[in-house]
Design a protein around this motif. Structure first.
Motif, PDB file in Angstrom:
ATOM      1  N   ASP A  58       0.848  -1.188   0.000  1.00 41.62           N
ATOM      2  CA  ASP A  58       0.000   0.000   0.000  1.00 41.62           C
ATOM      3  C   ASP A  58       0.890   1.247   0.000  1.00 41.62           C
ATOM      4  O   ASP A  58       1.924   1.282   0.665  1.00 41.62           O
ATOM      5  CB  ASP A  58      -0.890  -0.014   1.240  1.00 41.62           C
ATOM      6  N   PRO A  59       0.531   2.293  -0.748  1.00 41.92           N
ATOM      7  CA  PRO A  59       1.351   3.509  -0.788  1.00 41.92           C
ATOM      8  C   PRO A  59       1.541   4.162   0.580  1.00 41.92           C
ATOM      9  O   PRO A  59       2.565   4.799   0.828  1.00 41.92           O
ATOM     10  CB  PRO A  59       0.577   4.445  -1.720  1.00 41.92           C
ATOM     11  N   VAL A  60       0.591   4.005   1.466  1.00 36.84           N
ATOM     12  CA  VAL A  60       0.720   4.588   2.806  1.00 36.84           C
ATOM     13  C   VAL A  60       1.886   3.941   3.549  1.00 36.84           C
ATOM     14  O   VAL A  60       2.642   4.617   4.251  1.00 36.84           O
ATOM     15  CB  VAL A  60      -0.604   4.406   3.597  1.00 36.84           C
ATOM     16  N   VAL A  61       2.059   2.637   3.389  1.00 36.53           N
ATOM     17  CA  VAL A  61       3.158   1.932   4.045  1.00 36.53           C
ATOM     18  C   VAL A  61       4.492   2.416   3.494  1.00 36.53           C
ATOM     19  O   VAL A  61       5.433   2.678   4.251  1.00 36.53           O
ATOM     20  CB  VAL A  61       3.010   0.405   3.867  1.00 36.53           C
ATOM     21  N   ALA A  62       4.583   2.553   2.182  1.00 40.82           N
ATOM     22  CA  ALA A  62       5.826   3.035   1.569  1.00 40.82           C
ATOM     23  C   ALA A  62       6.151   4.445   2.058  1.00 40.82           C
ATOM     24  O   ALA A  62       7.322   4.756   2.353  1.00 40.82           O
ATOM     25  CB  ALA A  62       5.703   3.011   0.049  1.00 40.82           C
ATOM     26  N   ARG A  63       5.144   5.295   2.175  1.00 43.95           N
ATOM     27  CA  ARG A  63       5.371   6.666   2.647  1.00 43.95           C
ATOM     28  C   ARG A  63       5.810   6.670   4.113  1.00 43.95           C
ATOM     29  O   ARG A  63       6.677   7.440   4.521  1.00 43.95           O
ATOM     30  CB  ARG A  63       4.102   7.497   2.465  1.00 43.95           C
ATOM     31  N   THR A  64       5.217   5.796   4.914  1.00 45.41           N
ATOM     32  CA  THR A  64       5.581   5.700   6.328  1.00 45.41           C
ATOM     33  C   THR A  64       7.033   5.261   6.489  1.00 45.41           C
ATOM     34  O   THR A  64       7.781   5.814   7.303  1.00 45.41           O
ATOM     35  CB  THR A  64       4.653   4.713   7.063  1.00 45.41           C
ATOM     36  N   VAL A  65       7.457   4.285   5.713  1.00 44.25           N
ATOM     37  CA  VAL A  65       8.844   3.820   5.763  1.00 44.25           C
ATOM     38  C   VAL A  65       9.786   4.939   5.353  1.00 44.25           C
ATOM     39  O   VAL A  65      10.830   5.160   5.982  1.00 44.25           O
ATOM     40  CB  VAL A  65       9.028   2.574   4.867  1.00 44.25           C
ATOM     41  N   ALA A  66       9.426   5.680   4.310  1.00 46.47           N
ATOM     42  CA  ALA A  66      10.265   6.794   3.861  1.00 46.47           C
ATOM     43  C   ALA A  66      10.348   7.880   4.937  1.00 46.47           C
ATOM     44  O   ALA A  66      11.426   8.443   5.182  1.00 46.47           O
ATOM     45  CB  ALA A  66       9.710   7.375   2.568  1.00 46.47           C
ATOM     46  N   ASP A  67       9.232   8.182   5.584  1.00 39.38           N
ATOM     47  CA  ASP A  67       9.233   9.187   6.656  1.00 39.38           C
ATOM     48  C   ASP A  67      10.077   8.728   7.840  1.00 39.38           C
ATOM     49  O   ASP A  67      10.796   9.531   8.437  1.00 39.38           O
ATOM     50  CB  ASP A  67       7.802   9.478   7.119  1.00 39.38           C
ATOM     51  N   ASN A  68      10.004   7.442   8.176  1.00 40.09           N
ATOM     52  CA  ASN A  68      10.807   6.924   9.283  1.00 40.09           C
ATOM     53  C   ASN A  68      12.296   7.052   8.995  1.00 40.09           C
ATOM     54  O   ASN A  68      13.086   7.371   9.882  1.00 40.09           O
ATOM     55  CB  ASN A  68      10.464   5.461   9.570  1.00 40.09           C
ATOM     56  N   ARG A  69      12.688   6.792   7.744  1.00 40.37           N
ATOM     57  CA  ARG A  69      14.100   6.933   7.378  1.00 40.37           C
ATOM     58  C   ARG A  69      14.531   8.390   7.420  1.00 40.37           C
ATOM     59  O   ARG A  69      15.644   8.712   7.831  1.00 40.37           O
ATOM     60  CB  ARG A  69      14.328   6.373   5.974  1.00 40.37           C
ATOM     61  N   ARG A  70      13.659   9.289   7.001  1.00 39.60           N
ATOM     62  CA  ARG A  70      14.012  10.702   6.926  1.00 39.60           C
ATOM     63  C   ARG A  70      14.121  11.350   8.311  1.00 39.60           C
ATOM     64  O   ARG A  70      15.056  12.097   8.592  1.00 39.60           O
ATOM     65  CB  ARG A  70      12.980  11.459   6.102  1.00 39.60           C
ATOM     66  N   PHE A  71      13.159  11.082   9.187  1.00 39.77           N
ATOM     67  CA  PHE A  71      13.126  11.777  10.475  1.00 39.77           C
ATOM     68  C   PHE A  71      13.861  11.036  11.579  1.00 39.77           C
ATOM     69  O   PHE A  71      14.228  11.639  12.584  1.00 39.77           O
ATOM     70  CB  PHE A  71      11.673  12.042  10.886  1.00 39.77           C
ATOM     71  N   ARG A  72      14.080   9.755  11.452  1.00 35.81           N
ATOM     72  CA  ARG A  72      14.869   8.930  12.371  1.00 35.81           C
ATOM     73  C   ARG A  72      14.372   8.916  13.809  1.00 35.81           C
ATOM     74  O   ARG A  72      14.989   8.335  14.663  1.00 35.81           O
ATOM     75  CB  ARG A  72      16.329   9.368  12.366  1.00 35.81           C
ATOM     76  N   GLU A  73      13.289   9.565  14.116  1.00 38.14           N
ATOM     77  CA  GLU A  73      12.738   9.587  15.474  1.00 38.14           C
ATOM     78  C   GLU A  73      11.307   9.085  15.398  1.00 38.14           C
ATOM     79  O   GLU A  73      10.366   9.839  15.402  1.00 38.14           O
ATOM     80  CB  GLU A  73      12.794  11.011  16.046  1.00 38.14           C
ATOM     81  N   THR A  74      11.171   7.759  15.330  1.00 39.33           N
ATOM     82  CA  THR A  74       9.847   7.188  15.112  1.00 39.33           C
ATOM     83  C   THR A  74       9.033   7.055  16.392  1.00 39.33           C
ATOM     84  O   THR A  74       7.832   6.837  16.340  1.00 39.33           O
ATOM     85  CB  THR A  74       9.971   5.800  14.466  1.00 39.33           C
ATOM     86  N   ASP A  75       9.674   7.186  17.554  1.00 34.81           N
ATOM     87  CA  ASP A  75       8.948   7.014  18.803  1.00 34.81           C
ATOM     88  C   ASP A  75       8.219   8.272  19.245  1.00 34.81           C
ATOM     89  O   ASP A  75       7.348   8.216  20.087  1.00 34.81           O
ATOM     90  CB  ASP A  75       9.903   6.607  19.924  1.00 34.81           C
ATOM     91  N   GLN A  76       8.566   9.393  18.676  1.00 28.66           N
ATOM     92  CA  GLN A  76       7.994  10.643  19.130  1.00 28.66           C
ATOM     93  C   GLN A  76       7.297  11.338  17.963  1.00 28.66           C
ATOM     94  O   GLN A  76       7.871  11.541  16.900  1.00 28.66           O
ATOM     95  CB  GLN A  76       9.090  11.553  19.696  1.00 28.66           C
ATOM     96  N   VAL A  77       6.052  11.688  18.193  1.00 24.14           N
ATOM     97  CA  VAL A  77       5.290  12.430  17.202  1.00 24.14           C
ATOM     98  C   VAL A  77       4.825  13.713  17.866  1.00 24.14           C
ATOM     99  O   VAL A  77       4.236  13.691  18.949  1.00 24.14           O
ATOM    100  CB  VAL A  77       4.067  11.625  16.695  1.00 24.14           C
TER     101      VAL A  77
END
Length: 84
Positions: A58-77
């Motif tokens: 799903d494109p949402v999953v691909a975007r989420t993975v890309a965002d996780n790589r870019r921001f590197r702080e997945t535990d904090q929103v």
């Protein structure tokens, strides 16, 4: 506020009466149901990753993975909402 119907009150009255007449049976049933629920807890799996809600590819999953790589702080929103 709704007033319970006579059928509901009658059912609860019968349940209370049974519980008072046979407390050991009611306690055994409660223990059995609690044990069954506790056994099911070991099979419970907690997934905090939002991408697991979507199908693979799903494109949402691909975007989420890309965002996780870019921001590197997945535990904090941090969400900022402001009005003008």
């Amino acid at each position: 506020m709704r007033i319970p119907s006579l059928h509901v009150l009658s059912s609860l009255s019968r349940l209370a009466g049974f519980s008072l007449r046979r407390p050991a049976a009611v306690l055994a049933l409660v223990a059995l149901l609690t044990g069954a629920a506790a056994a099911g807890l070991f099979r419970l799996e907690l997934k905090t990753d939002g991408s697991t809600l979507y199908p693979t590819g799903d494109p949402v999953v691909a975007r989420t993975v890309a965002d996780n790589r870019r921001f590197r702080e997945t535990d904090q929103v941090i969400l900022l909402v402001s009005t003008r």
